[in-house]
Design a protein around this motif. Sequence first.
Motif, PDB file in Angstrom:
ATOM      1  N   LEU A   1     -42.998  15.305  53.359  1.00 23.88           N
ATOM      2  CA  LEU A   1     -43.979  16.393  53.337  1.00 23.88           C
ATOM      3  C   LEU A   1     -44.917  16.365  52.144  1.00 23.88           C
ATOM      4  O   LEU A   1     -45.918  17.063  52.134  1.00 23.88           O
ATOM      5  N   GLY A   2     -44.579  15.589  51.113  1.00 22.36           N
ATOM      6  CA  GLY A   2     -45.476  15.475  49.974  1.00 22.36           C
ATOM      7  C   GLY A   2     -45.457  16.691  49.073  1.00 22.36           C
ATOM      8  O   GLY A   2     -44.681  17.641  49.256  1.00 22.36           O
ATOM      9  N   ALA A   3     -46.353  16.661  48.085  1.00 23.42           N
ATOM     10  CA  ALA A   3     -46.390  17.731  47.089  1.00 23.42           C
ATOM     11  C   ALA A   3     -46.699  19.082  47.714  1.00 23.42           C
ATOM     12  O   ALA A   3     -46.159  20.113  47.298  1.00 23.42           O
ATOM     13  N   ALA A   4     -47.560  19.098  48.735  1.00 26.05           N
ATOM     14  CA  ALA A   4     -47.938  20.369  49.358  1.00 26.05           C
ATOM     15  C   ALA A   4     -46.777  21.039  50.072  1.00 26.05           C
ATOM     16  O   ALA A   4     -46.718  22.264  50.174  1.00 26.05           O
ATOM     17  N   GLY A   5     -45.843  20.246  50.571  1.00 31.35           N
ATOM     18  CA  GLY A   5     -44.702  20.816  51.300  1.00 31.35           C
ATOM     19  C   GLY A   5     -43.374  20.570  50.623  1.00 31.35           C
ATOM     20  O   GLY A   5     -42.324  20.695  51.264  1.00 31.35           O
ATOM     21  N   TRP A   6     -43.422  20.242  49.315  1.00 29.14           N
ATOM     22  CA  TRP A   6     -42.200  19.845  48.615  1.00 29.14           C
ATOM     23  C   TRP A   6     -41.120  20.924  48.676  1.00 29.14           C
ATOM     24  O   TRP A   6     -39.924  20.616  48.773  1.00 29.14           O
ATOM     25  N   HIS A   7     -41.517  22.190  48.649  1.00 33.60           N
ATOM     26  CA  HIS A   7     -40.542  23.288  48.598  1.00 33.60           C
ATOM     27  C   HIS A   7     -39.632  23.316  49.823  1.00 33.60           C
ATOM     28  O   HIS A   7     -38.547  23.904  49.780  1.00 33.60           O
ATOM     29  N   MET A   8     -40.067  22.684  50.929  1.00 33.49           N
ATOM     30  CA  MET A   8     -39.245  22.702  52.145  1.00 33.49           C
ATOM     31  C   MET A   8     -38.809  21.300  52.557  1.00 33.49           C
ATOM     32  O   MET A   8     -38.369  21.078  53.687  1.00 33.49           O
ATOM     33  N   ASP A   9     -38.878  20.352  51.613  1.00 34.11           N
ATOM     34  CA  ASP A   9     -38.602  18.961  51.947  1.00 34.11           C
ATOM     35  C   ASP A   9     -37.166  18.559  51.601  1.00 34.11           C
ATOM     36  O   ASP A   9     -36.925  17.579  50.896  1.00 34.11           O
ATOM     37  N   GLY A  10     -36.213  19.316  52.127  1.00 31.19           N
ATOM     38  CA  GLY A  10     -34.797  18.995  51.993  1.00 31.19           C
ATOM     39  C   GLY A  10     -34.142  19.009  53.363  1.00 31.19           C
ATOM     40  O   GLY A  10     -34.615  19.690  54.277  1.00 31.19           O
ATOM     41  N   THR A  11     -33.065  18.246  53.519  1.00 37.96           N
ATOM     42  CA  THR A  11     -32.406  18.145  54.821  1.00 37.96           C
ATOM     43  C   THR A  11     -30.889  18.024  54.638  1.00 37.96           C
ATOM     44  O   THR A  11     -30.425  17.411  53.684  1.00 37.96           O
ATOM     45  N   GLY A  12     -30.162  18.612  55.595  1.00 36.15           N
ATOM     46  CA  GLY A  12     -28.707  18.589  55.535  1.00 36.15           C
ATOM     47  C   GLY A  12     -28.085  17.808  56.672  1.00 36.15           C
ATOM     48  O   GLY A  12     -28.722  17.530  57.695  1.00 36.15           O
ATOM     49  N   ALA A  13     -26.814  17.448  56.472  1.00 36.75           N
ATOM     50  CA  ALA A  13     -26.009  16.806  57.512  1.00 36.75           C
ATOM     51  C   ALA A  13     -24.560  17.205  57.304  1.00 36.75           C
ATOM     52  O   ALA A  13     -24.146  17.516  56.192  1.00 36.75           O
ATOM     53  N   ASN A  14     -23.790  17.211  58.374  1.00 39.84           N
ATOM     54  CA  ASN A  14     -22.374  17.529  58.297  1.00 39.84           C
ATOM     55  C   ASN A  14     -21.595  16.470  59.074  1.00 39.84           C
ATOM     56  O   ASN A  14     -21.908  16.184  60.228  1.00 39.84           O
ATOM     57  N   ILE A  15     -20.597  15.873  58.420  1.00 46.41           N
ATOM     58  CA  ILE A  15     -19.768  14.849  59.071  1.00 46.41           C
ATOM     59  C   ILE A  15     -18.337  15.369  59.190  1.00 46.41           C
ATOM     60  O   ILE A  15     -17.763  15.857  58.213  1.00 46.41           O
ATOM     61  N   GLN A  16     -17.790  15.254  60.377  1.00 46.85           N
ATOM     62  CA  GLN A  16     -16.423  15.713  60.636  1.00 46.85           C
ATOM     63  C   GLN A  16     -15.608  14.572  61.235  1.00 46.85           C
ATOM     64  O   GLN A  16     -16.021  13.946  62.221  1.00 46.85           O
ATOM     65  N   ILE A  17     -14.456  14.270  60.631  1.00 47.96           N
ATOM     66  CA  ILE A  17     -13.563  13.242  61.155  1.00 47.96           C
ATOM     67  C   ILE A  17     -12.567  13.915  62.088  1.00 47.96           C
ATOM     68  O   ILE A  17     -11.821  14.812  61.688  1.00 47.96           O
ATOM     69  N   ASN A  18     -12.577  13.512  63.338  1.00 46.00           N
ATOM     70  CA  ASN A  18     -11.759  14.157  64.357  1.00 46.00           C
ATOM     71  C   ASN A  18     -10.380  13.494  64.479  1.00 46.00           C
ATOM     72  O   ASN A  18     -10.171  12.360  64.045  1.00 46.00           O
ATOM     73  N   ARG A  19      -9.455  14.211  65.072  1.00 43.12           N
ATOM     74  CA  ARG A  19      -8.067  13.780  65.174  1.00 43.12           C
ATOM     75  C   ARG A  19      -7.914  12.453  65.908  1.00 43.12           C
ATOM     76  O   ARG A  19      -7.021  11.654  65.604  1.00 43.12           O
ATOM     77  N   ASN A  20      -8.783  12.187  66.873  1.00 40.19           N
ATOM     78  CA  ASN A  20      -8.667  10.969  67.681  1.00 40.19           C
ATOM     79  C   ASN A  20      -9.398   9.775  67.076  1.00 40.19           C
ATOM     80  O   ASN A  20      -9.539   8.732  67.714  1.00 40.19           O
ATOM     81  N   GLY A  21      -9.910   9.937  65.847  1.00 42.73           N
ATOM     82  CA  GLY A  21     -10.586   8.835  65.182  1.00 42.73           C
ATOM     83  C   GLY A  21     -12.077   8.772  65.422  1.00 42.73           C
ATOM     84  O   GLY A  21     -12.758   7.902  64.878  1.00 42.73           O
ATOM     85  N   THR A  22     -12.596   9.669  66.236  1.00 41.18           N
ATOM     86  CA  THR A  22     -14.048   9.757  66.369  1.00 41.18           C
ATOM     87  C   THR A  22     -14.608  10.526  65.178  1.00 41.18           C
ATOM     88  O   THR A  22     -13.885  11.247  64.484  1.00 41.18           O
ATOM     89  N   VAL A  23     -15.900  10.394  64.982  1.00 39.10           N
ATOM     90  CA  VAL A  23     -16.562  11.072  63.863  1.00 39.10           C
ATOM     91  C   VAL A  23     -17.785  11.792  64.398  1.00 39.10           C
ATOM     92  O   VAL A  23     -18.694  11.169  64.970  1.00 39.10           O
ATOM     93  N   SER A  24     -17.808  13.103  64.233  1.00 36.85           N
ATOM     94  CA  SER A  24     -18.951  13.903  64.675  1.00 36.85           C
ATOM     95  C   SER A  24     -19.920  14.094  63.518  1.00 36.85           C
ATOM     96  O   SER A  24     -19.509  14.342  62.387  1.00 36.85           O
ATOM     97  N   VAL A  25     -21.198  13.977  63.818  1.00 36.62           N
ATOM     98  CA  VAL A  25     -22.221  14.207  62.800  1.00 36.62           C
ATOM     99  C   VAL A  25     -23.258  15.180  63.352  1.00 36.62           C
ATOM    100  O   VAL A  25     -23.748  15.029  64.466  1.00 36.62           O
ATOM    101  N   ALA A  26     -23.514  16.205  62.571  1.00 36.99           N
ATOM    102  CA  ALA A  26     -24.591  17.148  62.873  1.00 36.99           C
ATOM    103  C   ALA A  26     -25.671  16.947  61.820  1.00 36.99           C
ATOM    104  O   ALA A  26     -25.373  16.836  60.632  1.00 36.99           O
ATOM    105  N   TYR A  27     -26.905  16.882  62.269  1.00 37.49           N
ATOM    106  CA  TYR A  27     -28.008  16.732  61.315  1.00 37.49           C
ATOM    107  C   TYR A  27     -29.078  17.769  61.605  1.00 37.49           C
ATOM    108  O   TYR A  27     -29.187  18.269  62.720  1.00 37.49           O
ATOM    109  N   GLY A  28     -29.889  18.070  60.603  1.00 34.15           N
ATOM    110  CA  GLY A  28     -30.814  19.192  60.718  1.00 34.15           C
ATOM    111  C   GLY A  28     -32.133  18.872  61.369  1.00 34.15           C
ATOM    112  O   GLY A  28     -32.916  19.775  61.648  1.00 34.15           O
TER     113      GLY A  28
END
Length: 777
Positions: free
Chosen positions: A442-469
């Motif tokens: 987003l550059g300098a003009a949009g810097w205040h909102m230029d962050g992003t999150g993700a969540n990783i969860q390791i599941n019991r069966n060995g799969t891995v779930s990822v949520a991203y914003g």
Amino acid sequence: MSSTNVIGKSYKRPDGPDKTTGKTKFITDVTPDNTAFAHPVYSSIPFGEIVSIDISAAKETEGYLGAFFAQDIPGENQVGVILKDQPLLAEKIVRYIGDSIGIVVAESEESAKQCAENITIKYKEYHPYFTIDESKNADANFIHQNNIACKHQSIKGNHKKVFEQSEYIVEGTFRTPIAEHYYLEPQGIIALPRIDGVEIHGSLQCPYYIQKAVAVAMDFPLEKVVVIQSPTGGAFGGKEDIPSELAARAAIAANKLDRPVKMIYNRLDDVQLTSKRHPFQMRYKVGVSKDGKLLSAAINLEESAGAYATLSSVVSYRSTMQAMGPYFIPNIKVKSTSYYTNLPPNGAFRGFGSPQATFGHERMMDIIAEKIGMDPVELRLKNVLQTGDSTLTNHKLMASVGAKETIEQVAKAANWKKHDATKDDRYSYGIGIGTSHYGNCLGAAGWHMDGTGANIQINRNGTVSVAYGLIDMGQGAITVVTQMTAEALGINPNRIIVRPTDTRNTPDSGPAVASRNVVMSGNAIRDAASKLLPILKKTASDILNCRLNNVNIENDFAGNVDNGEKVGFGELVNYLYKHPPTRQVGSPPLKGDKNSTNSLVSQFTNIPISQSGWWHTPKLDYDAESGQGAAYFTYSYATHIAKVRVDKLTGLVKVEKVWAAHDVGKAINPAGIEAQVEGGVVQGIGWALTENFKYSDGKVVTENLSTYLLPTALDISAVETIIVEAPEPLGPWGAKGIGEPAIIPTAAAIANAVSNAIGKPINEIPIEPEKILELID
């Protein structure tokens, strides 16, 4: 950069099979129980005052449930993205044909459409302004407080003084047109009332924009608005701001009726009501030395914002910062002004003003080359930015500057030096080049909102779930998110499950625009993974009876680097669930602990194991008044060469081939990059040659594919993609964005090629046959 196991390899899209077999459910395929259907009620005039609204005939229409207008909005009647200039529903003044006045809801789509047609609205009409010049020259009857939506500038050095010292002064005027996104799937939203708020499902790009817009309109706290992205059939920027409007209006109706409300635009309404690419008119004046060095420039950019500003400020900013391209120029003044007009708003469209600015500066480079008698490639190589140089905004580039390499590689691939501009009685052939740079995120003009999150969860069966914003809108985000998560954890991509984007799963991650996905999501994923790896390695050290520092996780195994013993990731997870670590990271070693010298252990007894990650672009030193400083933290570079054939009998231009070199930092998924480049080139061909979007007194007249000519399979060319890798230190594994750069240089390269073929300057697009015939007499 360190070696990788998953990154840099081409992977098939996980979402591909369901989309190609029809199993994927898009928003039009979903209808919850007891759903009501909404249709927009909008202005039929381009500019004027609402005198009266008569809904009596609509009430008598079979299936009618309700009609909702400005007075029915519980919260604030405002949906402007950046400027507070756009009411959610027009209360007094309408500013374009399509300006929403209300919505009507009925038991079926057909009934809702009929109800809307049965609402009678009377107006007092005002004199409208349809062009930039009409708006600029107005001295009364302004569309808003005045007719200027926004301004930007960048000033470096003393351009006027250096003009006097320049060997050559070269000038040019250029125009680029409005363009329609024409995504496969029109706009669509479902609003479901909940006891504690409202839930929105839709075809969209920016879930957090929608969350805020609905909260404002409903007077809800943010947490009462849940937004879940449905599979999205294309967007190209057209679903950045518009879905906020649909969602807020549908939420009002759903709340009033206590029923799910579904609103899907038909294609005609979508084309008339929604945002477009900004048309530009540009004036360039450039001072050049005898040996071809760029010395000074004065550039004036003017854009039509349409009736509301929407994303015009971003488009104006970006085009200003990139107005002279990826070239070193010590003295420059750029001025950009967006003017309101009584047309549908012009907003986000792939490239955000960069294709328009690139058309200007790349046509200018060819005009300069002809003026001073220098080869166009040589001129570009003489001036192109390299490590240690500064951009026109005085941003000194210290890494990841692959512009020169894109020019050299594409010129070699296209055999530029040996091109034969052959002509015969009917056909002329030409070759042209276009080079560009694109500020990531987003550059300098949009810097205040230029962050992003993700969540990783390791599941019991060995799969891995990822949520991203951020979101997948068809560009392949799911694929690269899968690859980056697998690489970060050292596991097989087949274990990864990418969750649909849901505002409950990640913090506000900003908009899915500006080619942010790889850079932002990748870094957030790496951050989350860095918190999970100590847990996994501690578990592996327990199983393998080795020191923690000896554990390495890659290729789906955790291994002891000393003796080569391994444990599979599935077994590792199974053990972890049965024997969760119990000590805190950095806790003192326990007496008798065989791994006491490396006690990086995590307190993590709550299964399933999950960690969140976050990344924000670095703070940029930038002065908005002068437009000087680091406008963006890094840039993607591209050079396209187009070979064309011009039919002198019909005026038809055929693009025979495009060579496209892109500096992507590091290729996460080479096949995905090739797909992006091929799609961008095709879109660029359409913008350059066939797509001529037209209005008549504010009403769209190119409203379908018989009049708005998207390029067909017969119109497109062969595309050769050349991947250049100049790693970006702050990018995940060195990667940079590719989605928008793919389209940016194409039209300029085609225009330069046609100019080369016919020996006449092409300074305006689209290049329709009639224009060619007029130029060649």
